[in-house]
Design an enzyme around this catalytic site. Structure first.
Site, PDB file in Angstrom:
ATOM      1  N   LEU A  22       0.815  -1.210   0.000  1.00 18.02           N
ATOM      2  CA  LEU A  22       0.000   0.000   0.000  1.00 18.02           C
ATOM      3  C   LEU A  22       0.852   1.265   0.000  1.00 18.02           C
ATOM      4  O   LEU A  22       0.424   2.305  -0.526  1.00 18.02           O
ATOM      5  CB  LEU A  22      -0.943  -0.005   1.207  1.00 18.02           C
ATOM      6  CG  LEU A  22      -1.958  -1.146   1.228  1.00 18.02           C
ATOM      7  CD1 LEU A  22      -2.937  -0.967   2.390  1.00 18.02           C
ATOM      8  CD2 LEU A  22      -2.716  -1.243  -0.093  1.00 18.02           C
ATOM      9  N   ARG A  23       2.032   1.205   0.572  1.00 18.22           N
ATOM     10  CA  ARG A  23       2.909   2.377   0.518  1.00 18.22           C
ATOM     11  C   ARG A  23       3.332   2.662  -0.914  1.00 18.22           C
ATOM     12  O   ARG A  23       3.399   3.825  -1.337  1.00 18.22           O
ATOM     13  CB  ARG A  23       4.138   2.168   1.416  1.00 18.22           C
ATOM     14  CG  ARG A  23       3.834   2.257   2.918  1.00 18.22           C
ATOM     15  CD  ARG A  23       5.082   2.138   3.750  1.00 18.22           C
ATOM     16  NE  ARG A  23       5.678   0.804   3.638  1.00 18.22           N
ATOM     17  CZ  ARG A  23       6.756   0.404   4.299  1.00 18.22           C
ATOM     18  NH1 ARG A  23       7.385   1.243   5.123  1.00 18.22           N
ATOM     19  NH2 ARG A  23       7.231  -0.819   4.168  1.00 18.22           N
ATOM     20  N   HIS A  41      -0.640 -12.765 -12.525  1.00 18.02           N
ATOM     21  CA  HIS A  41      -1.657 -13.723 -12.948  1.00 18.02           C
ATOM     22  C   HIS A  41      -1.222 -14.578 -14.135  1.00 18.02           C
ATOM     23  O   HIS A  41      -1.318 -15.803 -14.082  1.00 18.02           O
ATOM     24  CB  HIS A  41      -2.940 -12.977 -13.322  1.00 18.02           C
ATOM     25  CG  HIS A  41      -3.734 -12.522 -12.141  1.00 18.02           C
ATOM     26  ND1 HIS A  41      -5.028 -12.070 -12.233  1.00 18.02           N
ATOM     27  CD2 HIS A  41      -3.411 -12.440 -10.832  1.00 18.02           C
ATOM     28  CE1 HIS A  41      -5.475 -11.733 -11.043  1.00 18.02           C
ATOM     29  NE2 HIS A  41      -4.504 -11.940 -10.177  1.00 18.02           N
ATOM     30  N   GLY A  88      -3.698 -10.116  -2.663  1.00 15.24           N
ATOM     31  CA  GLY A  88      -3.122 -10.938  -3.723  1.00 15.24           C
ATOM     32  C   GLY A  88      -2.165 -11.987  -3.227  1.00 15.24           C
ATOM     33  O   GLY A  88      -1.894 -12.970  -3.914  1.00 15.24           O
ATOM     34  N   ASP A 129      -7.577  -9.586  -6.621  1.00 16.17           N
ATOM     35  CA  ASP A 129      -6.789 -10.384  -7.554  1.00 16.17           C
ATOM     36  C   ASP A 129      -6.260 -11.602  -6.805  1.00 16.17           C
ATOM     37  O   ASP A 129      -6.656 -11.884  -5.687  1.00 16.17           O
ATOM     38  CB  ASP A 129      -5.656  -9.555  -8.159  1.00 16.17           C
ATOM     39  CG  ASP A 129      -4.609  -9.141  -7.140  1.00 16.17           C
ATOM     40  OD1 ASP A 129      -4.960  -9.044  -5.944  1.00 16.17           O
ATOM     41  OD2 ASP A 129      -3.445  -8.915  -7.509  1.00 16.17           O
TER      42      ASP A 129
END
Length: 263
Positions: free
Chosen positions: A67-68, A89, A114, A145
């Protein structure tokens, strides 16, 4: 490979892929995606590998996306997510689930977002009793995801999957075991030893047969019963002349433990 994100080593047929970013909870940034993808690609082409073990440094296995990193790139987030998730993916997670050898994941602490894709791509998942799983996407306004929308309905059913994804409901280790998200739960102090014991067991087993079973299970959802019976027949026939089959039958008749070499 980015050694500050993940390392790869092979010991007695076990390829250990270890995440090495503990100060960030082994969060997924572009470098982590590249490191894990490279490690999985290496295992895929390494003929000495008979099992893959996924581990991590620090108190958390993988908290999900970094997130940073996302916050510092908000204006270009679509481009960054396009690059990261595409590789995650189309290459890393797809290759992980399709590896022709057993995959063991040994996870402690937080596993989210993820990063859950690493657990879903494993064949056996061992959790430390302090572990907690959470999709977490809706708290960020995201859809998610890592394959959770595919695996969760199959592992726990649609209603439970809806709760886990729509509400980002966290799940502790005991509940994860009870509802079928993981294979077993052990005390944190025993996690690494348990993971390695399972990996060594698989590495000494009938590697080709393991790969065939993985393929049968992976494809079963897209086949009719009759087609699955035919697929089982074809693999049994294809394997009948293999050295491991000869050894397994001979060892059983001689009442001794088989010594498989993976062929």
């Amino acid at each position: 490979m980015h050694a500050d994100r993940a390392t790869y080593r092979v010991t007695e047929g076990v390829a250990e892929i270890r995440m090495t970013r503990p100060d960030a909870g082994n969060a997924i940034d572009p470098a982590m995606v590249e490191a894990l993808d490279a490690a999985i690609r290496t295992a895929e082409t390494d003929d000495t590998v008979r099992c893959v073990l996924l581990t991590a440094d620090g108190p958390a296995f993988c908290v999900g996306g970094d997130l940073r990193f996302f916050r510092s790139h908000l204006d270009a987030l679509p481009e960054h997510l396009d690059s990261m998730i595409s590789t995650w993916h189309r290459s890393a997670l797809r290759r992980l689930s399709a590896l022709p050898v057993p995959v063991v994941a040994a996870a402690r602490g937080g596993v989210g977002g993820g990063g859950l894709g690493l657990l879903w791509g494993a064949d056996v998942v061992v959790l430390a009793d302090d572990a907690k799983l959470a999709t977490g996407f809706t708290r960020l306004g995201m859809t998610g995801d890592g394959g959770s929308s595919w695996y969760l309905p199959r592992l726990v059913g649609l209603r439970r999957a809806q709760d886990l994804m729509l509400r980002s409901t966290p799940v502790g280790a005991a509940e994860a075991l009870e509802c079928g998200l993981v294979s077993r739960v052990v005390p944190g102090a025993e996690l690494e030893d348990t993971g390695w014991a399972l990996a060594r067991e698989f590495a000494a087993g009938p590697t080709w047969a393991y790969g065939g079973i993985k393929q049968l299970l992976r494809d079963s959802g897209d086949r009719t019963h009759a087609d699955q019976l035919m697929a089982e027949y074809e693999l049994m026939r294809a394997g009948a002349g293999r050295a491991d089959v000869r050894e397994g039958i001979t060892a059983f008749a001689e009442r001794r433990a088989p010594e498989f070499d993976g062929r």
